[in-house]
Design a protein around this motif. Sequence first.
Motif, short mmCIF file in Angstrom:
data_model
loop_
_atom_site.label_atom_id
_atom_site.label_comp_id
_atom_site.label_asym_id
_atom_site.label_seq_id
_atom_site.Cartn_x
_atom_site.Cartn_y
_atom_site.Cartn_z
N ILE A 94 -12.76 0.46 0.68
CA ILE A 94 -12.16 -0.87 0.82
C ILE A 94 -11.10 -0.86 1.92
O ILE A 94 -11.03 -1.79 2.74
CB ILE A 94 -11.55 -1.32 -0.53
N LEU A 95 -10.27 0.19 1.95
CA LEU A 95 -9.25 0.28 3.00
C LEU A 95 -9.89 0.36 4.38
O LEU A 95 -9.40 -0.25 5.34
CB LEU A 95 -8.33 1.48 2.76
N SER B 226 -12.77 5.68 -6.91
CA SER B 226 -12.69 4.25 -7.25
C SER B 226 -13.00 3.36 -6.05
O SER B 226 -12.74 2.15 -6.11
CB SER B 226 -11.30 3.93 -7.80
N GLN B 227 -13.53 3.93 -4.98
CA GLN B 227 -13.97 3.21 -3.79
C GLN B 227 -12.83 2.53 -3.03
O GLN B 227 -13.05 1.65 -2.20
CB GLN B 227 -15.03 2.15 -4.15
N GLU B 228 -11.59 2.94 -3.29
CA GLU B 228 -10.46 2.35 -2.57
C GLU B 228 -10.46 2.77 -1.11
O GLU B 228 -10.03 1.99 -0.25
CB GLU B 228 -9.15 2.76 -3.23
N MET C 41 -8.75 7.90 -5.24
CA MET C 41 -9.02 6.78 -4.33
C MET C 41 -10.47 6.78 -3.87
O MET C 41 -11.07 5.73 -3.71
CB MET C 41 -8.07 6.85 -3.14
N LEU D 195 0.83 -1.20 0.00
CA LEU D 195 0.00 0.00 0.00
C LEU D 195 0.87 1.25 0.00
O LEU D 195 0.59 2.21 -0.73
CB LEU D 195 -0.94 0.00 1.21
N SER E 21 2.45 1.67 -3.43
CA SER E 21 1.42 2.08 -4.38
C SER E 21 1.05 3.55 -4.21
O SER E 21 0.95 4.29 -5.19
CB SER E 21 0.17 1.21 -4.20
#
Length: 160
Positions: free
Chosen positions: A88-89, A83-85, A80, A3, A6
């Motif tokens: 998710i996190l 894109s719904q990251e 982020m 993570l 990235s």
Amino acid sequence: MTLIVSLLTRFFMQWLMVLLALSGLLMVFDLLANTDNVLKFHPESVLPLWHYTVLRVQQIISFVLPLAGLIATMAVLARMVLSQEMVILHAVGIPVFYVLGVLGAATAVIAFLHLAFANIILPHSSATLYRWQEQDYKGKPTAAPITIATDWVSDGGTFM
């Protein structure tokens, strides 16, 4: 660890793209405004325009560098979120402050780069460009002598 890599890759790629785009745009506007003055005494060559660009782009980069860091941070966070990251996190158990901490560390690196660039490279090129402007861009730009001042402000024998 994945993570962090990235996030840092996204941030620095976004920062580099924004830095190049803003610097290029401002350099084009600056050239549009000053090309006549630079080429007035050099009608047969565009080499003085190249010298002017090399000297001036350093000032523009120093001006745009912190702004590019801010825009890159907002772009990475916006991407982020879109894109719904971030959701998710959060669902995995990684807090938002972890992401902000990684991006904060990256902006600290940008701040250090800006400090080093503005204090090491920029003064010499700015002095050279200023001397060339004082000569109305006649001849080639001569390098300004590097002087180390011990006083910030002094009035006669009084140090302020």
